[in-house]
Design a protein around this motif. Structure first.
Motif, mmCIF file in Angstrom:
data_model
loop_
_atom_site.group_PDB
_atom_site.id
_atom_site.type_symbol
_atom_site.label_atom_id
_atom_site.label_comp_id
_atom_site.label_asym_id
_atom_site.label_seq_id
_atom_site.Cartn_x
_atom_site.Cartn_y
_atom_site.Cartn_z
ATOM 1 N N TYR A 42 84.380 0.388 43.468
ATOM 2 C CA TYR A 42 85.718 -0.149 43.245
ATOM 3 C C TYR A 42 86.542 0.200 44.481
ATOM 4 O O TYR A 42 86.283 1.210 45.148
ATOM 5 C CB TYR A 42 86.339 0.443 41.967
ATOM 6 C CG TYR A 42 86.642 1.912 42.059
ATOM 7 C CD1 TYR A 42 87.941 2.354 42.319
ATOM 8 C CD2 TYR A 42 85.631 2.854 41.930
ATOM 9 C CE1 TYR A 42 88.202 3.716 42.428
ATOM 10 C CE2 TYR A 42 85.893 4.207 42.041
ATOM 11 C CZ TYR A 42 87.182 4.629 42.294
ATOM 12 O OH TYR A 42 87.450 5.958 42.418
ATOM 13 N N PRO A 43 87.511 -0.632 44.825
ATOM 14 C CA PRO A 43 88.308 -0.344 46.013
ATOM 15 C C PRO A 43 89.096 0.936 45.785
ATOM 16 O O PRO A 43 89.756 1.068 44.758
ATOM 17 C CB PRO A 43 89.261 -1.545 46.117
ATOM 18 C CG PRO A 43 88.770 -2.541 45.119
ATOM 19 C CD PRO A 43 87.977 -1.809 44.111
ATOM 20 N N ASN A 44 88.991 1.893 46.668
ATOM 21 C CA ASN A 44 89.661 3.175 46.440
ATOM 22 C C ASN A 44 90.314 3.670 47.723
ATOM 23 O O ASN A 44 89.976 3.235 48.825
ATOM 24 C CB ASN A 44 88.665 4.195 45.891
ATOM 25 C CG ASN A 44 87.478 4.361 46.808
ATOM 26 O OD1 ASN A 44 87.609 4.847 47.913
ATOM 27 N ND2 ASN A 44 86.304 3.915 46.371
ATOM 28 N N THR A 45 91.220 4.601 47.558
ATOM 29 C CA THR A 45 91.986 5.075 48.711
ATOM 30 C C THR A 45 91.119 5.838 49.701
ATOM 31 O O THR A 45 91.509 6.027 50.840
ATOM 32 C CB THR A 45 93.125 5.992 48.261
ATOM 33 O OG1 THR A 45 92.569 6.994 47.410
ATOM 34 C CG2 THR A 45 94.188 5.227 47.514
ATOM 35 N N MET A 46 89.950 6.303 49.252
ATOM 36 C CA MET A 46 89.086 7.050 50.174
ATOM 37 C C MET A 46 88.248 6.102 51.031
ATOM 38 O O MET A 46 87.511 6.537 51.902
ATOM 39 C CB MET A 46 88.154 7.958 49.380
ATOM 40 C CG MET A 46 88.900 8.976 48.547
ATOM 41 S SD MET A 46 87.805 9.834 47.389
ATOM 42 C CE MET A 46 87.527 8.607 46.140
ATOM 43 N N SER A 47 88.317 4.791 50.729
ATOM 44 C CA SER A 47 87.511 3.778 51.427
ATOM 45 C C SER A 47 86.022 4.081 51.368
ATOM 46 O O SER A 47 85.286 3.767 52.294
ATOM 47 C CB SER A 47 87.930 3.652 52.892
ATOM 48 O OG SER A 47 89.201 3.096 52.973
ATOM 49 N N LEU A 48 85.596 4.738 50.325
ATOM 50 C CA LEU A 48 84.169 5.072 50.189
ATOM 51 C C LEU A 48 83.512 4.108 49.221
ATOM 52 O O LEU A 48 84.144 3.626 48.288
ATOM 53 C CB LEU A 48 84.011 6.494 49.650
ATOM 54 C CG LEU A 48 84.146 7.615 50.661
ATOM 55 C CD1 LEU A 48 84.183 8.947 49.956
ATOM 56 C CD2 LEU A 48 82.999 7.572 51.655
#
Lengths: 178, 458, 398
Positions: free
Chosen positions: B149-155
């Protein structure tokens, strides 16, 4: 104006064979808007009613393709483009390793399409329907077979249709109120 | 329909459903299990299962508060009971899908009496299975990190790892099994709606049935959907246990890295799953008097499937032994010798006894006909398949390439508490299911009644 | 065997006369191609032996697969298999003939198998380790054992089936079931080890514990593809026209679908595990097959043996139409042959030409001779097992 308040006229049968015979009779008399209600699926009845093709297999195939392509692209994009990372020297586009998830996505989207597609094509969920107004209709989920000619049929006439249905040897005939 | 009946000898044809039943009588008989007052035995039985469930919750709470250190995990054996139990449970689940999907495609009508509760068994087994890898994460509350899922950690998840394949495989499996089971339930929920007298039951079943009215047009799409789901679930079930086997086989640890793992795991899963179906079906039919629907023929057919899959598992053992030697790889050879003569040899011999030797009893028609005999064999297999995963997980890890990193492993009190507690979770769900939903598919039983008795007045 | 009088019931299902014509043509073609192959063998024995190995493995896969299916059918029942039982049995009775065709491989063993060359073994520690298994006498002994087991079960099953036609003895049905269950276990083990001996050991350093299952699944696919082609021809005329129904073809199509799926599944599983492990002793096998034309040939195999049949066989309408179904089955047979070729040849010579004319000549030679033997066996009995207790149900489908 009594006729407009009716959904249709319903006949009840003891045996599946009688219902199938009745459907054939009703269809040959030119009635088009009718449906049969049975406790279990009867293939012969579906032929008699003319339900031959279903859209569902094609929808499911489409769902599978969308799932598979989408699943692979998700992995390709996230592993090779969005966050390229060398893992044990394997290529960024490690396609053999992407196959299992691609497969699972194919199955998942296809299966969801099958279920939602079936519900949509059947117009379910539909909490209430006029046929439930007939008290004895509860037996449609047990051991009785019902045939309903709907009021929207151009040939429909409450009294005449009921009389016609009585001629097919049902155990009961009832008017279905809206 | 020659396919269904041809599997028995003509000398002793046993009917699938005891004679004399009509559509009305099967409806009333099966629905009554749900609609009657709760039988007395239910409370102590459910109570016992519920106690075990409480043990499970307690053990999980301890785990969450104190961390995975309460388990016997160590380095080198970082995959202990959690993974053993995961594989064991998910394997058990596979028989349900096999019965409901593969046997449907093969037009094996005898499946009809057992498919519903086998599917329920699948769901609950998968529920138990799914918990273990999550609990094993250490910080289970972050399990959603496993999903893309798109997340703030870009992981993003590591899609080259079989552990991520597992997330997709098991969650797809859980969802598809749930949908398959629910779709199969819809017509029966309508039956319960029409037959229950209490307003709450009527509302509950009515909402669940979504307004099903048995319209012929609906049946048409319904049957299409059901067979399509069966067609999708069949390769899915094979893929799920194959992905589970990849968890091991994709690595290079001796005893894990073997190409035979996928089919061998799938066969083992079906083997274990049928054993669990037999374990549950025998007491259930006795308690509810369902001998008319789960007949001797069902038990016999299940015995044959257990024997066949058990033989494939044995074939896997033979190949494992042969290739350890044939490979010429000293680590592979040591792995086998260590299994047979090392500190876990008792478990290995017990495994061979349970899975290979005891299973051969099923060759004898006498054993297949004996209800007690079948149940005992099934219990042996339940234990044997747990031992098999124990052997695979523990003996491969505890002594691998570097002797200075060798170690030993044993489950702690909390390991056992979670395992035994998970049986409580499974049984509690099972008891709730048989109390509130028809454990035999009523509408499908109607379709396999002989033509004559279908249309008759009750 | 002395010719006996056929009962009226058996006469009803006597093989049609056109089988003689096909048999003659197959024999002629086989003999012609065999002569050509002998010339080729003299010119280039190396190419001959590798072509022979692939051709032999391809053709023995069909009767072995049909033999396995016949045992499966005895155990599970089903009208689809009952109407084809005589095809299974005729194919099983060609196994003695295939045992004879195995002999040239013994003659070419040193050309094919590195482990049979003492000078190579002397230099390789690994081959010395494997010598207790990979040595000439044991190789021969195992081959004898495999054929012995197959012949025992195949001939006994075939004989009891004939007895059933004559005597109507109800116990035979049960006896054949028991024999089949034992036979299937024996078949799985022997066919697996045969695949290790004959095919896997071409590259004696390489191993894969899935290989036996891969081989057996390949038999299944080839056998069903052959069965479809053949049942379609048989059902074109009396007496089988009244026996084989579209429903049976639907079943054959589904089985073929299942087997091509299984084949793709085991092929991919083996590849994925070895690719991920990336160990030198395993991955080399695939690295060799990624070079030059072999990569493309691998893709052709995957297309013919999986992609094409998989998508076409999904259609129920196609499965019910024998002519179109046979058109799908043929590429599977070609794919099976190329698959064996792809597995065998790069182990022998990496930079070999993809195909040699001898590959085709030997394939046709063995095929022609085998087909003639098969038809000869097929004609010897009524085309359906007239006294099987489930025959009436199976015929009711038609």
């Amino acid at each position: 104006m009594a006729q407009e308040k009716l959904y249709g006229v319903m006949a009840e049968f003891d045996r599946a064979e009688q219902l199938i015979e009745a459907v054939k009779q009703v269809r040959s008399h030119g009635f088009k808007k009718l449906d049969a209600y049975t406790p279990y699926p009867i293939e012969e009845l579906q032929h008699a009613l003319g339900h031959e093709k279903s859209l569902l297999p094609r929808l499911v195939l489409l769902g599978g393709i969308v799932g598979g392509v989408g699943g692979f692209l998700l992995q390709y994009w996230s592993s090779a483009i969005a966050y390229p990372l060398n893992i044990g020297g394997r290529p960024l586009n490690s396609w053999p390793a992407f196959i299992p998830v691609t497969f699972e996505c194919t199955i998942l989207v296809a299966a969801v399409t099958a279920v939602l597609g079936m519900l949509a094509l059947n117009g379910l969920p539909m909490p209430h329907h006029p046929v439930f107004n007939v008290r004895r209709f509860a037996l449609a989920s047990r051991n009785r077979y019902f045939l309903c000619i709907e009021a929207r049929d151009p040939k429909f006439d409450a009294a005449k249709t009921a009389a016609f249905l009585w001629s097919l040897n049902p155990t009961h005939v009832a008017e279905v109120e809206v | 329909m020659a396919d269904g009946s041809a599997s028995v000898t003509p000398a002793a044809p046993t009917p699938l459903i005891a004679p004399g039943h009509t559509t009305a009588s099967v409806t009333d008989k099966i629905a009554s299990v749900v609609l009657q007052r709760t039988p007395r035995w239910f409370y102590p039985a459910f109570g016992a299962a519920f106690l075990l469930l409480m043990l499970f919750l307690y053990a999980v709470t301890v785990l969450l508060v104190r961390g995975t250190g309460v388990w016997g995990l160590n380095v080198p054996v970082a995959w202990g009971f959690a993974i053993i139990n995961f594989v064991w449970w998910i394997g058990i689940g596979h028989a349900g899908t096999l019965i409901s999907a593969i046997l449907l495609l093969l037009r094996q009508e005898w499946r009809t009496s057992i498919n519903r509760f086998a599917e329920a068994m699948t769901l609950f087994a998968v529920a138990c299975a799914g918990l273990f890898p999550i609990l094993h994460l250490g910080r289970p509350w972050l399990m959603y990190w496993l999903f893309p899922y798109p997340n703030t950690m870009s992981l993003w998840p590591q899609f080259r790892s079989p552990l991520v394949w597992d997330v997709f495989a098991v969650s797809t499996y859980a969802l598809v099994s749930l949908m398959f089971w629910y779709v199969g339930l819809i017509p029966d929920l309508a039956t319960l709606r029409d037959r229950s007298r209490h307003w709450f039951a009527r509302t509950f079943y009515g909402v669940m049935a979504m307004g099903w009215r048995g319209s012929s047009a609906h049946w048409h799409n319904y049957e299409k959907a059901y067979i399509l789901l069966a067609g999708l679930a069949t390769p899915l079930v094979i893929s799920v246990h194959s992905v589970v086997s990849f968890d091991f086989a994709v690595g290079v640890i001796p005893g894990w890295h073997a190409t035979i793992f996928p089919p061998y795991f799938v066969a083992g899963a079906i083997f274990a799953g049928f054993a669990m179906v037999v374990t549950l079906a025998i007491p259930l039919r006795a308690v509810f008097g369902l001998h008319d629907f789960i007949t001797a023929r069902h038990l016999r057919n299940m015995a044959k499937i257990m024997l066949a899959t058990g033989l494939i598992v044995a074939y896997g053992y033979v190949m494992e032994l042969f290739f350890a030697w044939y490979s010429g790889n000293p680590f592979e050879q040591f792995m086998v010798i260590n299994r047979i003569t090392g500190p876990y040899r008792t478990a290995w011999f017990a495994l061979i006894l349970c899975n290979v030797l005891v299973t051969q009893l099923l060759w004898f028609p006498k054993v297949r006909r004996s209800v007690i005999g079948m149940w005992i064999v099934a219990m042996f297999i339940n234990v044997g398949m747990w031992l098999e995963r124990f052997i695979i997980v523990v003996t491969s890890l505890h002594r691998d390439f570097l002797p200075s990193s060798w170690g030993m492993y044993s489950g702690t009190f909390w390991d056992w508490a979670v395992l035994i507690g998970s049986i409580g979770l499974f049984l509690s769900l099972m008891f709730l299911f048989i109390r509130f939903l028809p454990m035999i598919s009523i509408f499908e039983i109607r379709t396999i009644l002989p033509k004559r008795s279908r249309g008759e007045v009750s | 065997m002395t010719e006996r009088r056929w009962s009226a019931e058996e006469e009803r299902y006597r093989a049609p006369a056109w089988l003689d014509r096909v048999q003659r043509r197959a024999l002629l073609l086989g003999v012609f191609a065999a002569l050509l192959s002998v010339v080729g063998a003299l010119l280039s024995p190396e190419h001959f032996f590798r072509a022979y190995l692939v051709g032999f493995l391809f053709w023995i896969g069909i009767p072995l697969g049909l033999f396995g299916i016949s045992m499966l059918q005895h155990m599970t029942g089903g009208g689809w298999g009952l109407v084809a039982r005589r095809v299974f049995e005729a194919a099983s009775r060609t196994l003695p003939f295939l045992a004879l065709l195995f002999l040239p491989l013994l003659w070419g063993r040193r050309s094919l198998y590195v482990w049979a060359r003492p000078e190579v073994v002397a230099e390789s520690e690994l081959l010395q380790h494997k010598q207790p298994y990979l040595n000439e006498p044991f190789f021969l002994g195992r081959a004898l054992l495999y054929f012995g087991v197959w012949l025992l079960f195949a001939l006994l099953l075939s004989r009891w089936s004939l007895q059933q036609d004559r005597s109507n003895d109800p116990h035979l049905h049960r006896r054949m079931q028991i024999l089949s269950s034992l036979g299937l276990v024996a078949y799985m083990l022997t066919a697996s080890f045969a695949s290790f001996d004959w095919l896997m050991s071409l590259d004696p350093a390489w191993f894969s514990s899935l290989f036996g299952i891969h081989f057996v699944v390949g038999h299944g696919a080839a056998a069903f593809a052959f069965l479809i082609v053949w049942m379609r021809r048989l059902s074109g005329t009396e007496p089988m026209a009244d026996v084989v129904a579209p429903r049976h073809f639907d079943d054959y199509g589904k089985f073929l679908l299942a087997f091509v799926l299984l084949w793709a599944y085991v092929s991919f599983s083996q590849f994925l595990i070895i690719w991920s492990g990336n160990l030198p002793e395993e991955i080399t096998w695939y690295v060799h097959r990624q070079e030059g034309g072999w990569w493309w040939l691998g893709i052709v195999v995957f297309a013919l043996h999986f992609v094409l049949p998989f998508f076409l066989l999904l259609s129920p309408a196609l499965r019910r139409e024998p002519a179109r179904l046979a058109l799908v089955a043929l590429p599977v047979l070609v794919g099976r042959w190329l698959d064996l070729h792809w597995q065998a040849v790069p182990s022998l010579e990496l930079h070999a030409p993809l195909l040699h004319w001898l590959d085709i000549a030997v394939l046709v030679a063995i095929g022609g001779l085998w087909l003639a033997a098969f038809l000869w066996q097929l004609k010897r009995r009524a085309l359906v097992p007239i006294h099987d207790p489930h025959l009436q149900e199976a015929l009711a489908d038609a």
